[in-house]
Design a protein around this motif. Structure first.
Motif, PDB file in Angstrom:
ATOM      1  N   LEU A  26      77.636  72.398 -24.640  1.00 25.66           N
ATOM      2  CA  LEU A  26      77.291  72.864 -23.300  1.00 25.66           C
ATOM      3  C   LEU A  26      78.278  73.937 -22.860  1.00 25.66           C
ATOM      4  CD1 LEU A  26      75.228  72.021 -21.016  1.00 25.66           C
ATOM      5  CD2 LEU A  26      77.142  70.770 -19.992  1.00 25.66           C
ATOM      6  N   SER A  27      77.730  75.090 -22.441  1.00 25.86           N
ATOM      7  CA  SER A  27      78.584  76.207 -22.020  1.00 25.86           C
ATOM      8  C   SER A  27      78.929  76.076 -20.535  1.00 25.86           C
ATOM      9  CB  SER A  27      77.849  77.535 -22.257  1.00 25.86           C
ATOM     10  OG  SER A  27      76.920  77.745 -21.207  1.00 25.86           O
ATOM     11  N   PRO A  28      79.912  76.861 -20.044  1.00 25.72           N
ATOM     12  CA  PRO A  28      80.295  76.773 -18.623  1.00 25.72           C
ATOM     13  C   PRO A  28      79.173  77.111 -17.643  1.00 25.72           C
ATOM     14  CG  PRO A  28      82.038  77.830 -19.876  1.00 25.72           C
ATOM     15  CD  PRO A  28      80.869  77.694 -20.804  1.00 25.72           C
ATOM     16  N   VAL A  29      78.117  77.801 -18.104  1.00 28.72           N
ATOM     17  CA  VAL A  29      76.990  78.065 -17.186  1.00 28.72           C
ATOM     18  C   VAL A  29      75.912  76.978 -17.298  1.00 28.72           C
ATOM     19  CG1 VAL A  29      77.341  80.567 -17.074  1.00 28.72           C
ATOM     20  CG2 VAL A  29      75.806  79.613 -18.825  1.00 28.72           C
ATOM     21  N   LYS A  32      72.712  74.845 -23.019  1.00 30.46           N
ATOM     22  CA  LYS A  32      72.941  74.135 -24.277  1.00 30.46           C
ATOM     23  C   LYS A  32      72.766  75.119 -25.429  1.00 30.46           C
ATOM     24  CE  LYS A  32      70.852  70.106 -25.071  1.00 30.46           C
ATOM     25  NZ  LYS A  32      69.702  69.257 -25.448  1.00 30.46           N
ATOM     26  N   LEU A  33      73.759  75.190 -26.303  1.00 25.98           N
ATOM     27  CA  LEU A  33      73.665  76.056 -27.482  1.00 25.98           C
ATOM     28  C   LEU A  33      73.802  75.207 -28.738  1.00 25.98           C
ATOM     29  CD1 LEU A  33      75.882  79.113 -26.425  1.00 25.98           C
ATOM     30  CD2 LEU A  33      73.405  78.989 -26.484  1.00 25.98           C
ATOM     31  N   SER A  34      73.156  75.656 -29.806  1.00 21.43           N
ATOM     32  CA  SER A  34      73.246  74.960 -31.089  1.00 21.43           C
ATOM     33  C   SER A  34      73.990  75.838 -32.088  1.00 21.43           C
ATOM     34  CB  SER A  34      71.846  74.655 -31.620  1.00 21.43           C
ATOM     35  OG  SER A  34      71.157  73.838 -30.702  1.00 21.43           O
ATOM     36  N   VAL A 105      69.076  66.656 -20.483  1.00 22.36           N
ATOM     37  CA  VAL A 105      68.485  67.536 -19.457  1.00 22.36           C
ATOM     38  C   VAL A 105      68.897  69.005 -19.621  1.00 22.36           C
ATOM     39  CG1 VAL A 105      68.288  65.675 -17.783  1.00 22.36           C
ATOM     40  CG2 VAL A 105      70.300  67.143 -17.726  1.00 22.36           C
ATOM     41  N   SER A 106      69.988  69.261 -20.349  1.00 22.24           N
ATOM     42  CA  SER A 106      70.420  70.655 -20.517  1.00 22.24           C
ATOM     43  C   SER A 106      69.468  71.363 -21.481  1.00 22.24           C
ATOM     44  CB  SER A 106      71.859  70.709 -21.039  1.00 22.24           C
ATOM     45  OG  SER A 106      71.984  69.954 -22.225  1.00 22.24           O
ATOM     46  N   GLN A 107      69.341  72.687 -21.305  1.00 21.76           N
ATOM     47  CA  GLN A 107      68.346  73.421 -22.091  1.00 21.76           C
ATOM     48  C   GLN A 107      68.914  74.719 -22.639  1.00 21.76           C
ATOM     49  OE1 GLN A 107      65.050  73.988 -19.421  1.00 21.76           O
ATOM     50  NE2 GLN A 107      64.629  71.819 -19.272  1.00 21.76           N
ATOM     51  N   GLU A 108      68.379  75.092 -23.801  1.00 27.54           N
ATOM     52  CA  GLU A 108      68.705  76.402 -24.377  1.00 27.54           C
ATOM     53  C   GLU A 108      68.151  77.472 -23.431  1.00 27.54           C
ATOM     54  OE1 GLU A 108      69.552  76.991 -28.052  1.00 27.54           O
ATOM     55  OE2 GLU A 108      69.720  74.877 -28.582  1.00 27.54           O
ATOM     56  N   GLY A 109      68.922  78.499 -23.196  1.00 28.51           N
ATOM     57  CA  GLY A 109      68.449  79.607 -22.370  1.00 28.51           C
ATOM     58  C   GLY A 109      68.658  79.425 -20.875  1.00 28.51           C
ATOM     59  N   SER A 112      71.882  78.846 -15.489  1.00 26.76           N
ATOM     60  CA  SER A 112      72.152  78.648 -14.063  1.00 26.76           C
ATOM     61  C   SER A 112      72.377  77.174 -13.726  1.00 26.76           C
ATOM     62  CB  SER A 112      71.007  79.207 -13.230  1.00 26.76           C
ATOM     63  OG  SER A 112      69.790  78.593 -13.629  1.00 26.76           O
ATOM     64  N   SER A 113      73.017  76.458 -14.627  1.00 22.62           N
ATOM     65  CA  SER A 113      73.282  75.030 -14.381  1.00 22.62           C
ATOM     66  C   SER A 113      74.779  74.720 -14.495  1.00 22.62           C
ATOM     67  CB  SER A 113      72.488  74.160 -15.360  1.00 22.62           C
ATOM     68  OG  SER A 113      71.108  74.280 -15.100  1.00 22.62           O
ATOM     69  N   GLU A 114      75.591  75.593 -13.884  1.00 22.91           N
ATOM     70  CA  GLU A 114      77.051  75.372 -13.920  1.00 22.91           C
ATOM     71  C   GLU A 114      77.416  73.976 -13.456  1.00 22.91           C
ATOM     72  OE1 GLU A 114      76.863  79.685 -12.299  1.00 22.91           O
ATOM     73  OE2 GLU A 114      75.514  77.981 -12.522  1.00 22.91           O
ATOM     74  N   PHE A 115      76.636  73.478 -12.472  1.00 25.63           N
ATOM     75  CA  PHE A 115      76.960  72.155 -11.921  1.00 25.63           C
ATOM     76  C   PHE A 115      76.956  71.091 -13.015  1.00 25.63           C
ATOM     77  CE2 PHE A 115      72.325  72.211 -11.714  1.00 25.63           C
ATOM     78  CZ  PHE A 115      72.001  70.953 -12.207  1.00 25.63           C
ATOM     79  N   LEU A 116      76.087  71.241 -14.034  1.00 24.68           N
ATOM     80  CA  LEU A 116      76.035  70.251 -15.122  1.00 24.68           C
ATOM     81  C   LEU A 116      77.337  70.255 -15.907  1.00 24.68           C
ATOM     82  CD1 LEU A 116      72.650  70.229 -17.092  1.00 24.68           C
ATOM     83  CD2 LEU A 116      73.736  68.340 -15.870  1.00 24.68           C
ATOM     84  N   PHE A 117      77.829  71.459 -16.210  1.00 28.35           N
ATOM     85  CA  PHE A 117      79.085  71.597 -16.949  1.00 28.35           C
ATOM     86  C   PHE A 117      80.238  71.016 -16.123  1.00 28.35           C
ATOM     87  CE2 PHE A 117      82.945  73.941 -18.078  1.00 28.35           C
ATOM     88  CZ  PHE A 117      82.960  73.817 -19.463  1.00 28.35           C
TER      89      PHE A 117
END
Length: 198
Positions: A26-29, A32-34, A105-109, A112-117
């Protein structure tokens, strides 16, 4: 392929072939990256010391993938392995459960989900030191469900919603409430995650 470098929280590690690993992170934004880490199970130089473990906060240097392919991990540096989690089975189990919730719940692409990180990073830090992991579990669940837009804030949730995760120990006075409500909230989480991944 262009070069990328960023910080990540590792969500999952999957053995792939004899020596490779596939990692979800999970990136800071909140994206999700693989990644594929070629030779990771043999290369102590690039990926030694148990760097590539779920829950770890790391810095990755990688080759960015074309559409539909995996990013190729070149180098990984450990920034924080949250050592307190590994002193206690309940803490580690809770940390892995919170990772799993976010992973589903995190997604590739999604950039705009900084709150998750931030939610996950703060939850892992707090899990090392929280006096009562069950209170932290409830605190995490409520913030997670509200941020996902799954529940409307009910009056009893207010103390959990208002306090930062770092302040979880201030909620110990609500332990009876946790005992009363946790089963219902866990059912909500289960139901949401089952449908979030469809």
């Amino acid at each position: 392929m262009t070069q990328g470098k960023d910080r990540f929280i590792i969500l999952r590690k999957i053995k792939y072939s004899e020596a490779d690993l596939i990692l979800h992170a999970l990136s800071p934004v909140g994206e999700k990256l693989s990644f594929i880490a070629r030779g990771a199970l043999k290369s102590k130089k690039r990926f030694g010391g148990g760097v590539l473990e779920p829950t770890h906060f790391v810095s990755f240097t990688y080759k960015q993938a074309e559409q539909g392919q995996l990013n190729v991990l070149q180098e990984a540096t450990l920034l924080n392995d949250f050592p307190g989690l590994r002193q206690d089975y309940d803490r580690l189990e809770l940390a892995l459960h919170m990772i799993d919730c976010v992973s589903k719940v995190s997604q590739e692409g999604d950039k705009s989900s900084e709150f998750l990180f931030n939610l996950l990073g703060n939850a892992l830090k707090t899990a090392e030191i929280a006096k009562d992991p069950l209170v932290l579990k409830m605190h995490f669940y409520i913030k997670f469900l509200l941020q996902q837009g799954v529940v409307n804030a009910e009056p009893w949730m207010a103390p959990f919603f208002k306090a930062n995760l770092a302040e979880t120990d201030r909620l110990l006075t609500y332990r009876e409430l946790v005992d009363e409500e946790l089963r219902n909230v866990e059912a909500m989480i289960r139901h949401y995650l089952e449908h979030a991944t469809l």
